[in-house]
Design a protein around this motif. Structure first.
Motif, mmCIF file in Angstrom:
data_model
loop_
_atom_site.group_PDB
_atom_site.id
_atom_site.type_symbol
_atom_site.label_atom_id
_atom_site.label_comp_id
_atom_site.label_asym_id
_atom_site.label_seq_id
_atom_site.Cartn_x
_atom_site.Cartn_y
_atom_site.Cartn_z
ATOM 1 N N ILE A 73 0.851 -1.194 0.000
ATOM 2 C CA ILE A 73 0.000 0.000 0.000
ATOM 3 C C ILE A 73 0.885 1.242 0.000
ATOM 4 O O ILE A 73 1.873 1.317 0.735
ATOM 5 N N LYS A 74 0.557 2.220 -0.819
ATOM 6 C CA LYS A 74 1.393 3.418 -0.966
ATOM 7 C C LYS A 74 1.461 4.236 0.320
ATOM 8 O O LYS A 74 2.490 4.827 0.632
ATOM 9 N N ASP A 75 0.365 4.293 1.041
ATOM 10 C CA ASP A 75 0.342 5.007 2.316
ATOM 11 C C ASP A 75 1.116 4.169 3.343
ATOM 12 O O ASP A 75 0.641 3.132 3.793
ATOM 13 N N SER A 76 2.315 4.613 3.716
ATOM 14 C CA SER A 76 3.181 3.807 4.584
ATOM 15 C C SER A 76 2.553 3.561 5.958
ATOM 16 O O SER A 76 2.709 2.481 6.535
ATOM 17 N N LYS A 77 1.847 4.569 6.493
ATOM 18 C CA LYS A 77 1.195 4.391 7.790
ATOM 19 C C LYS A 77 0.130 3.303 7.712
ATOM 20 O O LYS A 77 0.060 2.424 8.576
ATOM 21 N N LEU A 78 -0.693 3.340 6.676
ATOM 22 C CA LEU A 78 -1.742 2.341 6.504
ATOM 23 C C LEU A 78 -1.133 0.974 6.214
ATOM 24 O O LEU A 78 -1.642 -0.059 6.673
ATOM 25 N N HIS A 107 -6.731 -5.575 2.207
ATOM 26 C CA HIS A 107 -5.858 -4.925 1.222
ATOM 27 C C HIS A 107 -6.663 -4.501 0.000
ATOM 28 O O HIS A 107 -6.499 -3.387 -0.530
ATOM 29 N N GLU A 108 -7.568 -5.368 -0.425
ATOM 30 C CA GLU A 108 -8.422 -5.098 -1.588
ATOM 31 C C GLU A 108 -9.301 -3.881 -1.349
ATOM 32 O O GLU A 108 -9.446 -3.006 -2.210
ATOM 33 N N VAL A 109 -9.904 -3.822 -0.160
ATOM 34 C CA VAL A 109 -10.793 -2.712 0.180
ATOM 35 C C VAL A 109 -10.005 -1.404 0.267
ATOM 36 O O VAL A 109 -10.474 -0.352 -0.179
ATOM 37 N N ILE A 110 -8.811 -1.459 0.829
ATOM 38 C CA ILE A 110 -7.980 -0.258 0.922
ATOM 39 C C ILE A 110 -7.673 0.280 -0.469
ATOM 40 O O ILE A 110 -7.701 1.500 -0.707
ATOM 41 N N GLU A 111 -7.382 -0.607 -1.402
ATOM 42 C CA GLU A 111 -7.091 -0.170 -2.775
ATOM 43 C C GLU A 111 -8.318 0.456 -3.429
ATOM 44 O O GLU A 111 -8.226 1.507 -4.065
ATOM 45 N N ILE A 112 -9.485 -0.202 -3.296
ATOM 46 C CA ILE A 112 -10.719 0.292 -3.926
ATOM 47 C C ILE A 112 -11.099 1.661 -3.389
ATOM 48 O O ILE A 112 -11.586 2.527 -4.118
#
Length: 551
Positions: A73-78, A107-112
């Motif tokens: 995920i691009k957001d390092s904190k997330l 992970h899928e939901v975070i991307e969407i």
């Protein structure tokens, strides 16, 4: 995280697992604790990846099966938060299959949602709805679990979207007891008449939430982000509201254009104008509901920390609803129950009301902000409960001689029905010297037989007044018809569902068959006629009669 504790009794050794519920805050301490957990499972050869920093972890079980967890995920904190969430599940010793399923789903939901960006709330609902039953449940369930692990902005809004997709026990959202819905609606109207000016100002956001979202199926975040100039008066009889929805064009043949402008009635328009009067001096931005307004009418201040937001955050509206229960419903109107409405409940009421009024699925989807017709499936499961509850509670109001609440949906109550209920009386001591004797009672219609409907049991002019020796026979006479009506109501709900789902829709032109809509409207009107008949009959039955006693 789970904490194992051992206790010794006289008879046996017991190991108890207690779960200390703490929210992951991304503090240095929190992250270091999970890095220690990582090292623990690394030493046990469950994790084969050498570093917590790696974006790909490999899990190995005792059978030497391997599963990969990806953290890119691009957001390092997330991304770090998801790693710690994964470790919390590993710590509970679930199978590596389950762990991979949980992490990949979140992970899928975070991307969407582009990192749980509230602007992608509808996109998430669309995405979950496109999958099969098992996949829908996994995405919804594991996302809600993730929100229990850490604090995310707008988590309640995302949970509201996920909840209807849960498994067979949970996926059809549990509606509050309808008796409490009626109680809340009734006392809300009393409050508007009796509340002080300060109380009215303080709780007016709750008033608007109730009055608006029981008619228009708005998500809480849509209600909270209404613009200050959201309503407009076009003519003396025509009013419109603009909703904070992205007006979307359909991208697939089975998708629907989403609209953001709807017609409203004069009462709703005037309520919002009244709120403008209350908040005009404190309005500093373009939102209808602001934190500044909430703070101005707050009677005490705790130690809460609040991010600067342009509109009123959900937790403040939740708090205001809790205060309305404590200071109004409990203190003023003696509410003693434990049940409370939530901000997301009214969206479901609105959907059910529209279905029972004979709105077709295309109209419901456009008003409710659904881009697909199949998203309504789980709401249809509520109709039987909704109808049964309404009948019971309407019968009880009937029995207690309460006046009809005119704020209920128009499809339920015509002016004739309002007149019927307001004039109806239970006549335990009334004299019937001038009344016409009929089966187990009297007809008090001065214009008989011109108004005769053919069956006394659900007639407004009928007074149930059996002789003592005929009481059991008279009650059976009523209950038999009530049970017959129950079967007819079930059949009518099934028919209403079938017709609505088989209407000829043209999603390209956003049109539907007029003939099909007429059939749908007729079926809905017939259902409402049966509901009223059953309510009037049940109101005459003693509470002790089996099947009609208030549990």
């Amino acid at each position: 995280m789970p904490i194992s504790q051992k206790f010794q009794t006289n008879s046996q050794h017991i190991e108890l697992i207690s779960v200390a519920k703490s929210i992951f805050t991304y503090s240095i301490t929190d992250v270091n604790e999970y890095k220690e957990i990582f090292s623990k499972w690394l030493d046990l050869n469950i994790i084969s990846t050498k570093s917590f920093k790696n974006n790909k972890w490999t899990l190995i079980d005792k059978y030497n099966n391997r599963r990969n967890l990806v953290f890119d995920i691009k957001d390092s904190k997330l991304n770090t938060t998801l790693k710690c969430f994964a470790l919390s599940i590993i710590e509970q010793e679930f199978s590596i299959n389950h762990i991979q399923q949980v992490v990949s789903s979140v992970h899928e939901v975070i991307e969407i949602t582009h990192g749980f960006n509230i602007a992608y709330l509808t996109a998430l609902e669309d995405y979950i709805g496109k999958h099969n039953y098992a996949k829908r449940n996994n995405l919804a369930n594991f996302t809600i679990q993730f929100f229990s692990f850490t604090s995310i902005d707008f988590s309640e809004e995302f949970k509201d979207v996920c909840a209807p997709f849960l498994n067979s026990i949970q996926r059809s959202r549990e509606l509050p007891n309808y008796q409490h819905i009626l109680f809340f609606d009734e006392k809300m109207n009393f409050f508007l008449e009796e509340g002080s000016l300060f109380e009215r100002k303080k709780y007016f956001p709750i008033v608007l939430w109730w009055k608006l979202t029981t008619i228009i199926p708005l998500r809480p975040i849509e209600f909270l982000t209404l613009q200050r100039d959201c309503v407009v008066k076009k003519t003396e009889t025509f009013f419109q509201i603009t909703l904070p929805r992205k007006k979307q064009r359909a991208t697939l043949r089975r998708d629907i254009d989403i609209t953001d402008t709807l017609q409203i009635n004069k009462e709703t328009y005037e309520l919002i104008q009244e709120f403008h009067d209350y908040s005009s001096h404190s309005a500093k931005n373009n939102y209808l509901f602001t934190y500044d307004y909430y703070k101005e009418h707050k009677e005490f201040f705790g130690s809460e920390s609040l991010k600067e937001t342009e509109f009123l955050p959900r937790r403040q509206l939740d708090s205001l609803l809790d205060q309305f229960y404590s200071n109004v419903l409990i203190k003023k109107y003696s509410y003693s129950g434990s049940e409370k409405l939530t901000l997301g409940d009214t969206r479901h009421f609105a959907f059910c009301n529209m279905m029972l009024q004979g709105f077709n699925m295309l109209s419901i989807a456009r008003i409710g902000g659904h881009s697909r017709l199949d998203k309504q499936q789980h709401y249809w499961g509520h109709l039987k409960y909704f109808s049964e509850s309404w009948v019971y509670n309407f019968a009880e109001k009937h029995r207690r001689l309460d006046h009809l609440n005119k704020t209920m949906p128009d499809a339920y109550f015509t002016e004739d029905i309002r007149r019927i209920i307001n004039s109806y009386k239970l006549n335990k001591s009334e004299e019937f010297d001038n009344a016409l004797p009929v089966d187990y009672g009297y007809c008090v219609d001065n214009n008989y037989p011109n108004n005769c409907s053919g069956d006394c049991r659900h007639c407004l002019h009928y007074r149930f007044h059996p002789k003592k020796e005929n009481l059991n026979e008279a009650i059976n006479w009523l209950t038999d018809f009530s049970q017959t009506l129950s079967r007819k109501i079930d059949e009518q709900i099934s028919l209403l569902t079938y017709i609505s789902q088989t209407v000829n829709y043209d999603l390209t032109s956003l049109t539907y068959s007029i003939t099909d809509q007429e059939e749908l409207s007729y079926t809905a009107n017939e259902l409402n006629r049966l509901l009223h008949q059953k309510a009037m009959i049940d109101s005459k039955l003693p509470n002790e009669v089996k099947g009609f006693k208030n549990e």
